[in-house]
Design a protein around this motif. Structure first.
Motif, PDB file in Angstrom:
ATOM      1  N   TYR A  84      43.190  46.796  89.991  1.00 22.15           N
ATOM      2  CA  TYR A  84      42.788  47.208  88.663  1.00 22.15           C
ATOM      3  C   TYR A  84      44.018  47.683  87.886  1.00 22.15           C
ATOM      4  CZ  TYR A  84      38.250  47.284  91.009  1.00 22.15           C
ATOM      5  OH  TYR A  84      37.151  46.947  91.736  1.00 22.15           O
ATOM      6  N   ASP A 127      44.817  51.811  78.945  1.00 17.98           N
ATOM      7  CA  ASP A 127      45.804  52.639  79.618  1.00 17.98           C
ATOM      8  C   ASP A 127      47.192  52.427  79.049  1.00 17.98           C
ATOM      9  OD1 ASP A 127      47.396  53.279  82.435  1.00 17.98           O
ATOM     10  OD2 ASP A 127      45.493  54.321  82.148  1.00 17.98           O
ATOM     11  N   HIS A 173      27.103  54.861  91.288  1.00 20.82           N
ATOM     12  CA  HIS A 173      28.503  54.977  90.885  1.00 20.82           C
ATOM     13  C   HIS A 173      29.007  53.674  90.277  1.00 20.82           C
ATOM     14  CE1 HIS A 173      32.928  55.765  91.784  1.00 20.82           C
ATOM     15  NE2 HIS A 173      32.561  56.629  90.864  1.00 20.82           N
ATOM     16  N   ASN A 186      36.449  42.341  89.206  1.00 22.55           N
ATOM     17  CA  ASN A 186      37.153  41.117  89.486  1.00 22.55           C
ATOM     18  C   ASN A 186      36.522  40.325  90.628  1.00 22.55           C
ATOM     19  OD1 ASN A 186      39.215  39.459  88.807  1.00 22.55           O
ATOM     20  ND2 ASN A 186      40.780  41.041  88.996  1.00 22.55           N
ATOM     21  N   ARG A 230      35.282  47.344  99.134  1.00 21.01           N
ATOM     22  CA  ARG A 230      35.069  47.798  97.767  1.00 21.01           C
ATOM     23  C   ARG A 230      34.013  48.897  97.684  1.00 21.01           C
ATOM     24  NH1 ARG A 230      33.182  43.495  95.619  1.00 21.01           N
ATOM     25  NH2 ARG A 230      35.149  42.624  94.999  1.00 21.01           N
ATOM     26  N   TYR A 259      35.485  44.226  85.537  1.00 13.96           N
ATOM     27  CA  TYR A 259      36.252  45.320  86.138  1.00 13.96           C
ATOM     28  C   TYR A 259      36.520  45.087  87.622  1.00 13.96           C
ATOM     29  CZ  TYR A 259      37.612  50.030  87.568  1.00 13.96           C
ATOM     30  OH  TYR A 259      38.288  51.101  88.105  1.00 13.96           O
ATOM     31  N   ASP A 309      38.007  53.041  95.114  1.00 13.71           N
ATOM     32  CA  ASP A 309      38.224  51.618  94.879  1.00 13.71           C
ATOM     33  C   ASP A 309      39.162  51.387  93.709  1.00 13.71           C
ATOM     34  OD1 ASP A 309      37.938  48.846  94.770  1.00 13.71           O
ATOM     35  OD2 ASP A 309      36.230  49.001  93.411  1.00 13.71           O
ATOM     36  N   TRP A 310      40.267  50.710  93.977  1.00 15.81           N
ATOM     37  CA  TRP A 310      41.207  50.336  92.901  1.00 15.81           C
ATOM     38  C   TRP A 310      41.434  48.839  92.885  1.00 15.81           C
ATOM     39  CZ3 TRP A 310      41.958  53.731  89.225  1.00 15.81           C
ATOM     40  CH2 TRP A 310      41.775  55.094  89.526  1.00 15.81           C
ATOM     41  N   VAL A 358      49.864  49.763  80.368  1.00 15.94           N
ATOM     42  CA  VAL A 358      49.608  48.328  80.327  1.00 15.94           C
ATOM     43  C   VAL A 358      50.048  47.744  78.996  1.00 15.94           C
ATOM     44  CG1 VAL A 358      47.800  46.600  80.391  1.00 15.94           C
ATOM     45  CG2 VAL A 358      47.754  48.496  81.994  1.00 15.94           C
ATOM     46  N   GLU A 408      38.399  58.392  93.565  1.00 14.96           N
ATOM     47  CA  GLU A 408      37.813  57.156  93.037  1.00 14.96           C
ATOM     48  C   GLU A 408      37.599  56.151  94.160  1.00 14.96           C
ATOM     49  OE1 GLU A 408      35.809  55.381  90.565  1.00 14.96           O
ATOM     50  OE2 GLU A 408      36.919  57.021  89.650  1.00 14.96           O
ATOM     51  N   ARG A 436      45.501  50.032  86.668  1.00 12.66           N
ATOM     52  CA  ARG A 436      45.715  51.478  86.618  1.00 12.66           C
ATOM     53  C   ARG A 436      46.787  51.809  87.654  1.00 12.66           C
ATOM     54  NH1 ARG A 436      42.872  51.010  83.040  1.00 12.66           N
ATOM     55  NH2 ARG A 436      41.105  52.196  82.253  1.00 12.66           N
TER      56      ARG A 436
END
Lengths: 326, 528
Positions: B59, A37, A273, A83, B207, A81, B49-50, A40, B47, B61
């Motif tokens: 995350y 991204d 997903h 975490n 989450r 991802y 979940d971040w 970052v 989406e 983003r």
């Protein structure tokens, strides 16, 4: 029987190796996928820190040894991802997927088998022809289109069911009310998945039964003067069930991918997903975890299908006879 | 299986029961309605979940940062007019000494009731330096000192123009009393990890469901939040969810604008921070020559791309890359314009020795000019249009839509002729532009152009502390970029946000929130 279980264990080991290798053969790398991204700031220092943190700094062989030894200690690793420990991530999503998959699999199987059987017995008649048209139509609609149609019809124009999520967000329901809430959220996704799986069960059942219908033992049963219902369900259906059950066992693997579109259309929580995100971000530990679950499910359901088939079809229990059949 | 008929009846019965149960459940009351009161505000997101909204758990983003920013404060923040107070009530800068002085707010408390102090600021700096933080780099800071309980000084080792925007306005201040013993910040997901000074506290994070539950912090030092409860939930079809009353705010597809406006929603286009661009492999012939690249640019009809690929919901690209929404945009009149004109395009190529015969371009040896164009699968529509337009010019184009990781990889290895890819950050601080133009950072989206003047000016603007002079330098950067054309910006897609105005009046932050997040979800809209 013991040999059969042995086969399954060997298959599991080979699959583990493939599960480890294949994600790493994908082009691209986790750091770019996750931190590519523009906002970052990726300094070399940060990159080195991440590679070390993710355990990607060692050679591939070493990573595999670490993966396998951790796996046998019950440690699935740590998701890049999300975490969080992979086991925690998977356990959060798994119940939702199982609920959806098991209910849809069951409904699609029962309805498909009975409907297919009834249709076969009435071959060429109006019921059969109407059923075929309906099923072909259903089969022709892609799953996600079906999902969106149902969502629009039952979620928007006639808003009886919720359209997103697995439960109402922070509604503080408990006990029965919570179960009811979950069922209401499950309705549209489960209906979609059931309808998407139904045609193949129907068609397979119908064609198998058409063949079985002409078998001598059905003729014998009929000449014995047995009741029509007994002939249909105890003799013919039982004989035709085996390929359908085998297919159901095999379709579990496909269900986990089919469930992805349902999860996306209805924003339903679950493994599909999760797997999609893990692939997108090259989150190897999570990919391994998802693949492992799918592998185990496929193997377990195939084994179950084998066992059920043996139960239904006594011929499969005798070794010689089995060879004869093969 | 002794009694198959009984089994069949049982199965049938259970299906009917299940169906009846579902229908009965489906017709029962709608719980969504009881969340429609004034005190709960629901933000919908596709989406969901971040990440855990701690500074290291979210995350990397924009939406992840936004969720964290509701719990934590920075020293300064941005409102509709630019920088404004946050944990610091005012600040000053001594250009000679390269010294920033921040005067901190009085009586600020952490969510756990402990007072916030200058020590927390010093601690945060030291902690972030030791545990790299993905949003910025602290290289330019020489030292951070506490002067007294309400005053902190930050001394830079070298001039850095983007310091307030890219560092001070981004760095969440951590409570020293909680984080001092945390060794692995990414793994720290205890409830204490989200204790900040922000306008909200975290009640729950889920989450799997992609849901966040925030409660207002009535003691927030900049004012009381206008909603008591803030939920962020995952939704599938945002415009339907808005109309059903499931959510109060969501990003929506352009097709839904009319319906939503008719239903009383405010729909606003977002800032154009993201660009799709055509990358050239300028390491190889024929793309080595900027005249060739300019020729191709003349053959691309950007208006048509916007009209047909985005159905008009976007802006045609600026040759200088920088977003027309940005305060740093040079203005189109100052930049070379690559008007769609096949004659000009062919003229440029013919000057280079290419010949145009029977609708096809030939190189010096008389061979037809063949190129491969890689397109990110998501933008295959744009890929088709552009390859069609280049074929019109006389090139033989093989257009291949590929998955983004394949694309990233091949661009990184210079294993391509032309590539269509994109990135955000073209509306933020110019400091970020460098990573799209020169050097080796982010090679999958970076033109990696070698041009000493461009490199010099990019370096100079980073150190230029006078805003007007910096603006001039950034204009020069765009002029050189547009002339050299190491990559060609095709369009900036427009994203739309819909919400009910009666609850929260969202606004856009100039050049984006924090380091440049182009969304309306600024926390200042949520407080009185």
């Amino acid at each position: 029987m013991r040999k059969r279980v042995g086969d399954y264990i060997l298959a599991l080991l080979i699959i583990l190796l493939l599960n480890f290798l294949l994600p790493r053969l994908m082009p691209g790398d986790p750091i770019t996928a996750m931190y590519g991204d523009a906002h970052v700031e990726m300094t070399p220092q940060m990159e080195a820190h991440l590679l070390e943190r993710y355990g990607l700094d060692g050679p591939m062989g070493e990573q595999f040894v670490i993966y396998i030894s951790n796996l046998f200690q019950g440690d699935l690793g740590y998701s890049f991802y999300f975490n969080a420990p992979v086991s925690e991530v998977l356990l959060g999503a798994l119940p939702w997927t199982l609920l959806l998959v098991v209910i849809s699999l069951f409904l699609a199987a029962v309805v498909g088998i009975l409907w297919g059987a009834e249709s076969a017995w009435r071959r060429g008649r109006r019921f059969d022809r109407a059923s075929l048209v309906a099923v072909m139509l259903l089969n022709g609609i892609p799953g996600f289109v079906l999902g969106i149609l149902l969502l629009l019809l039952l979620g928007f124009f006639w808003p009886v069911f919720p359209i997103s999520g697995g439960a109402s967000p922070y509604a503080d329901y408990t006990g029965i009310a919570r179960m009811a809430d979950i069922s209401r959220h499950l309705f549209l996704p489960a209906l979609t998945l059931t309808l998407a799986q139904l045609p193949r069960n129907f068609l397979l059942m119908r064609s198998t039964l058409l063949a079985v219908k002409e078998k001598p033992y059905v003729f014998t049963a009929r000449s014995k003067g047995l009741k029509e219902r007994l002939i249909r369900y105890r003799h013919a259906l039982r004989g035709a069930l085996s390929p359908v059950i085998t297919r159901l066992g095999m379709s579990v693997g496909l269900m986990f991918t089919a469930v992805l579109f349902v999860e996306i259309v209805f924003a339903y929580p679950g493994l599909g997903h999760l797997f999609y995100l893990a692939l997108q971000y090259h989150d190897y530990p999570t990919i391994h975890g998802c693949l492992l679950i799918i592998t185990v499910c496929v193997l377990v359901f195939n084994l179950a299908a084998d066992l059920i088939n043996q139960k239904i079809d006594p011929r499969l229990r005798q070794k010689d006879a089995r060879q004869l059949l093969e | 299986m002794k009694m198959p008929n009984k089994f069949t009846y049982l199965a049938l019965l259970s299906i009917i029961c299940l169906l009846l149960l579902f229908v009965a459940l489906g017709c029962s009351e709608q719980p969504a309605a009881d969340q429609g009161d004034m005190d709960t505000y629901i933000i919908g997101d596709e989406e969901g979940d971040w990440g855990y909204p701690s500074p290291y758990g979210a995350y990397p983003r924009g939406p992840g940062y936004v969720r964290m920013s509701y719990l934590f404060d920075t020293l300064i923040w941005k409102d509709e007019d630019g920088f404004t107070e946050a944990l610091a009530e005012d600040w000053s800068f001594d250009e000679e000494e390269l010294l920033y002085t921040f005067h901190l707010q009085d009586d600020v408390k952490w969510h756990d009731g402990r007072p916030f102090s200058a020590e927390d600021v010093v601690f945060t700096y030291e902690y972030l330096e030791e545990n790299p933080y993905p949003w910025f780099d602290l290289d330019m800071v020489e030292e951070v000192n506490k002067v007294d309980e309400r005053k902190v000084e930050i001394k830079l080792g070298k001039p850095y123009a983007a310091f307030l925007n890219n560092v001070v306005g981004v760095m969440p201040i951590l409570p020293g009393h909680i984080w001092e013993d945390v060794e692995e910040p990414e793994d720290f997901t205890e409830p204490e990890a989200v204790v900040g000074t922000g306008p909200f506290r975290l009640e729950d994070y889920n989450r799997e469901q992609g849901q966040y539950h925030y409660e207002a912090n009535p003691e927030y030092h900049l004012g009381e939040p206008v909603v008591e409860r803030l939920l962020m939930v995952k939704v599938s079809e945002p415009h339907l969810a808005l109309q059903r009353g499931d959510v109060d705010y969501a990003m929506v597809e352009p097709e839904a604008i009319d319906t939503l406006e008719g239903a009383g929603f405010v729909v606003e286009p977002g800032l154009h921070d993201w660009n799709l661009k055509l990358m050239f492999n300028h390491q190889e012939q024929p793309f080595e020559d900027n005249q060739f690249r300019q020729g191709l640019a003349h053959a691309i009809d950007l208006e048509e791309v916007v009209e047909r690929a985005l159905r008009g919901h976007g802006l045609p690209g600026s040759s200088g890359m920088v977003s027309p929404d940005s305060q740093w945009f040079a203005g189109q009149e100052k930049l070379p314009d690559y008007d769609y004109d096949l004659d000009t395009a062919r003229g440029k190529l013919e000057e280079l020795g290419f010949t145009y015969q029977n609708g096809s371009l030939k190189d010096h040896e008389g061979e037809p000019l063949k190129v491969e164009m890689l397109t990110m699968a998501r933008f295959s529509r744009e890929g088709e249009l552009i390859s069609g337009q280049l074929e019109e010019l006389g090139l033989e184009v093989e257009n291949r839509a590929v998955e983004s990781s394949v694309l990233d990889n091949r661009i990184r290895n210079w294993d391509f002729d032309l590539a269509v890819t994109g990135h955000g950050g073209v509306g933020g601080d110019p400091e970020g532009f460098r990573n799209f133009m020169i050097g080796e950072a982010s090679p999958h989206i970076n033109a990696r152009y070698e041009h000493s003047e461009l490199e010099d000016i990019l370096e100079k603007q980073a150190r230029e502390l006078d805003e007007t002079s910096r603006q001039e330098l950034v204009t020069d950067i765009q002029k050189i970029y547009a002339e050299e054309l190491p990559a060609y910006t095709l369009h900036y897609p427009t994203y739309y946000y819909a919400y009910r105005e009666d609850k929260v009046d969202w606004f856009f932050t100039p050049d984006g929130m924090a380091m440049g997040i182009p969304m309306p979800l600024n926390k200042l809209a949520l407080i009185e």
